[in-house]
Design an enzyme around this catalytic site. Structure first.
Site, PDB file in Angstrom:
ATOM      1  N   ARG A 175       0.829  -1.207   0.000  1.00  0.00           N
ATOM      2  CA  ARG A 175       0.000   0.000   0.000  1.00  0.00           C
ATOM      3  C   ARG A 175       0.868   1.264   0.000  1.00  0.00           C
ATOM      4  NH1 ARG A 175      -5.221  -0.185   1.758  1.00  0.00           N
ATOM      5  NH2 ARG A 175      -5.019   1.756   2.917  1.00  0.00           N
ATOM      6  N   ARG A 179      10.238   5.934  -1.862  1.00  0.00           N
ATOM      7  CA  ARG A 179      10.656   6.857  -2.922  1.00  0.00           C
ATOM      8  C   ARG A 179      12.099   7.321  -2.721  1.00  0.00           C
ATOM      9  NH1 ARG A 179       5.727   9.955  -1.746  1.00  0.00           N
ATOM     10  NH2 ARG A 179       3.987   9.025  -2.894  1.00  0.00           N
ATOM     11  N   ARG A 251      -9.696  -6.277  13.192  1.00  0.00           N
ATOM     12  CA  ARG A 251      -9.124  -5.327  14.135  1.00  0.00           C
ATOM     13  C   ARG A 251     -10.141  -4.210  14.337  1.00  0.00           C
ATOM     14  NH1 ARG A 251      -5.345  -6.924  17.251  1.00  0.00           N
ATOM     15  NH2 ARG A 251      -4.060  -5.025  17.249  1.00  0.00           N
ATOM     16  N   ARG A 281      -1.302   6.156  15.978  1.00  0.00           N
ATOM     17  CA  ARG A 281      -1.217   7.493  15.406  1.00  0.00           C
ATOM     18  C   ARG A 281      -2.083   8.483  16.171  1.00  0.00           C
ATOM     19  NH1 ARG A 281      -3.797   5.793   9.499  1.00  0.00           N
ATOM     20  NH2 ARG A 281      -5.728   4.956  10.297  1.00  0.00           N
ATOM     21  N   GLU A 302      -5.318   6.946  18.480  1.00  0.00           N
ATOM     22  CA  GLU A 302      -5.922   5.761  17.868  1.00  0.00           C
ATOM     23  C   GLU A 302      -5.162   4.508  18.302  1.00  0.00           C
ATOM     24  OE1 GLU A 302      -6.649   6.479  13.692  1.00  0.00           O
ATOM     25  OE2 GLU A 302      -6.382   4.362  13.232  1.00  0.00           O
ATOM     26  N   TYR A 350      -9.233  -5.577   2.346  1.00  0.00           N
ATOM     27  CA  TYR A 350      -8.742  -4.273   2.814  1.00  0.00           C
ATOM     28  C   TYR A 350      -8.928  -3.259   1.684  1.00  0.00           C
ATOM     29  CZ  TYR A 350      -5.222  -1.322   5.301  1.00  0.00           C
ATOM     30  OH  TYR A 350      -4.542  -0.338   5.990  1.00  0.00           O
ATOM     31  N   ASP A 352      -9.947   0.304  -0.158  1.00  0.00           N
ATOM     32  CA  ASP A 352     -10.022   1.751   0.037  1.00  0.00           C
ATOM     33  C   ASP A 352     -11.360   2.265  -0.483  1.00  0.00           C
ATOM     34  OD1 ASP A 352      -7.556   2.089   1.248  1.00  0.00           O
ATOM     35  OD2 ASP A 352      -6.498   2.249  -0.661  1.00  0.00           O
TER      36      ASP A 352
HETATM   37  N1  UDP Z   1       2.743   1.105   8.277  1.00  0.00           N
HETATM   38  C1  UDP Z   1       3.809   1.084   9.147  1.00  0.00           C
HETATM   39  N2  UDP Z   1       4.295   2.287   9.608  1.00  0.00           N
HETATM   40  C2  UDP Z   1       3.766   3.466   9.264  1.00  0.00           C
HETATM   41  C3  UDP Z   1       2.668   3.484   8.383  1.00  0.00           C
HETATM   42  C4  UDP Z   1       2.166   2.280   7.909  1.00  0.00           C
HETATM   43  O1  UDP Z   1       4.306   0.026   9.528  1.00  0.00           O
HETATM   44  O2  UDP Z   1       4.254   4.524   9.729  1.00  0.00           O
HETATM   45  C5  UDP Z   1       2.242  -0.199   7.775  1.00  0.00           C
HETATM   46  C6  UDP Z   1       1.201  -0.822   8.704  1.00  0.00           C
HETATM   47  O3  UDP Z   1       1.343  -2.232   8.651  1.00  0.00           O
HETATM   48  C7  UDP Z   1      -0.096  -0.391   8.073  1.00  0.00           C
HETATM   49  C8  UDP Z   1       0.249  -0.476   6.588  1.00  0.00           C
HETATM   50  O4  UDP Z   1       1.613  -0.026   6.518  1.00  0.00           O
HETATM   51  O5  UDP Z   1      -1.156  -1.257   8.428  1.00  0.00           O
HETATM   52  C9  UDP Z   1      -0.634   0.352   5.676  1.00  0.00           C
HETATM   53  O6  UDP Z   1      -0.611   1.698   6.080  1.00  0.00           O
HETATM   54  P1  UDP Z   1      -1.811   2.709   5.750  1.00  0.00           P
HETATM   55  O7  UDP Z   1      -1.369   4.076   6.079  1.00  0.00           O
HETATM   56  O8  UDP Z   1      -2.270   2.421   4.364  1.00  0.00           O
HETATM   57  O9  UDP Z   1      -2.928   2.212   6.800  1.00  0.00           O
HETATM   58  P2  UDP Z   1      -4.420   2.740   7.111  1.00  0.00           P
HETATM   59  O10 UDP Z   1      -4.419   4.235   7.038  1.00  0.00           O
HETATM   60  O11 UDP Z   1      -5.323   2.055   6.106  1.00  0.00           O
HETATM   61  O12 UDP Z   1      -4.660   2.238   8.512  1.00  0.00           O
END
Ligand code: UDP
Length: 372
Positions: A175, A179, A251, A281, A302, A350, A352
């Site tokens: 996902r 870069r 989850r 986060r 969260e 999963y 979007d």
């Molecule tokens: N992830 C991580 N560290 C970060 C951000 C994302 O390990 O700082 C991993 C984590 O496993 C997460 C996945 O990347 O579930 C996808 O991140 P995304 O931001 O797409 O998650 P969402 O916003 O859908 O919860």
């Protein structure tokens, strides 16, 4: 050809778009939503105390490469340009996310060029010579090497999913981009934005059609299917069957919100990568709407955990050991003549927001000509 009468369970994006398209094709559609609001988990609400538009079930940022989906949402909401940026706090420092040249140079204390960074990262990558990465951990080690993986991904991921990263599928990591330039946009998709009045207002407009009857606080039951031409279920797949084969794991998220006078963190989303911090986060909602002015702020911590019966499911956990149970439910779902399962929960994927909309638009094409 007589108009059909469809039942759509759930007024999230998948259900709302499907209901709208079927109603626009001349059918009657009943939408039953168990909560007291529409828009599912992208529900937004103005906080009465501060006036800030709150993403009640966690941050939702619209991003898509699908021009048809982008045109569709723009029919129902005015989208403001919004580029999502995320920072991550790890081991007492703040870094740029997703992994980009700034993160790499911050982390290693270097001033590497794109080419030099690429060489350094691929030099530290741990790849199997014989097969493609299968797990989240293998994929991460092959892409970025151990130091970056352990700092930014291992702790966060294990908090998010509640299991070791070497048991999770590699698809979760895919996902996020890696870069080798200073582009720190969280998403790479062509179309990105934020609905000015929020997702709930957008979904309310999608559902605003004379062919649609919306029932809030109304839990659809399996036996009701007999009264309709066809049912589209956007709730949990296993829930439709009363979990009789066992519970598919999800989850859920716990949110702890408070009001802060002024600016709490100066950015919409700060990730917390360290495993000893329980939350993943912190969201500061007013930064999703930089065109609005608010002196006070709504801030949300969260914390993910396993969903128990009665909790709101957010993320399907597709681990190897659950695949068998999922396959049994899926076989049953395929055999249904009068029920189709849709959306993140109905298909246990999963997805979007844009995928939910795109799939509902495609499904409506199939069912629009169905007769009663
Ligand atoms: N992830 C991580 N560290 C970060 C951000 C994302 O390990 O700082 C991993 C984590 O496993 C997460 C996945 O990347 O579930 C996808 O991140 P995304 O931001 O797409 O998650 P969402 O916003 O859908 O919860």
């Amino acid at each position: 050809m007589g108009a059909a009468h469809f039942l759509v369970t759930g007024a999230g994006l998948s259900g709302a778009v499907l209901a709208r398209e079927l109603a626009a094709a001349g059918h009657r559609v009943s939408v039953m939503e168990m909560r007291d609001h529409v828009a599912g988990n992208c529900h937004t609400r103005r906080d009465p105390q501060t006036g800030v538009l709150v993403h009640v079930y966690g941050p939702h940022i619209f991003h898509t490469d699908d021009a048809r989906v982008w045109e569709y949402v723009n029919r129902f909401a005015r989208f403001r340009p919004y580029r999502h940026r995320v920072l991550s706090t790890a081991a007492g420092r703040v870094y740029s996310m997703p992994l980009n040249l700034l993160t790499i140079n911050q982390f290693f204390g270097t001033t590497l060029s794109p080419q030099a960074a690429r060489a350094r990262i691929s030099g530290g990558a741990e790849k199997s010579a014989t097969r493609a990465p299968r797990t989240f951990e293998e994929q991460a080690l092959a892409l970025m090497g151990r130091p970056l993986y352990e700092t930014f991904f291992k702790g966060y991921t294990e908090k998010q999913w509640g299991c070791p990263a070497d048991t999770l599928p590699a698809s979760i990591l895919k996902r996020l981009p890696l870069r080798f330039d200073y582009n720190d946009s969280y998403f790479s998709q062509r179309f990105q934005g934020m609905p000015e009045e929020g997702y709930t207002e957008m979904v309310r407009r999608i559902l605003d059609h004379p062919g649609i009857t919306l029932y809030l606080n109304c839990r659809a039951k399996r036996h009701m299917a007999a009264d309709f031409t066809h049912v589209f279920h956007s709730g949990p797949l296993d829930g439709w069957y009363g979990h009789d084969l066992g519970r598919l794991p999800y989850r859920t998220l716990e949110f702890q919100s408070f009001v802060h006078a002024g600016d709490f963190q100066g950015t919409p989303v700060m990730n917390y990568a360290d495993s000893d911090i329980p939350y993943t986060r912190i969201t500061e909602h007013k930064h999703f709407a930089p065109w609005e002015e608010h002196s006070a702020s709504v801030v949300t911590l969260e914390t993910p955990r396993a969903a128990r019966p009665g909790d709101i499911p957010y993320y399907p956990v597709r681990l190897a050991r659950e695949k068998h149970l999922l396959a049994r439910y899926e076989a049953r779902a395929r055999a249904e003549r009068h029920v189709t399962f849709i959306g993140r929960l109905g298909t246990y994927r999963y997805l979007d927001m844009d995928r939910c909309i795109g799939e509902s638009l495609a499904l409506a094409e199939t069912y629009r000509r169905v007769a009663a």
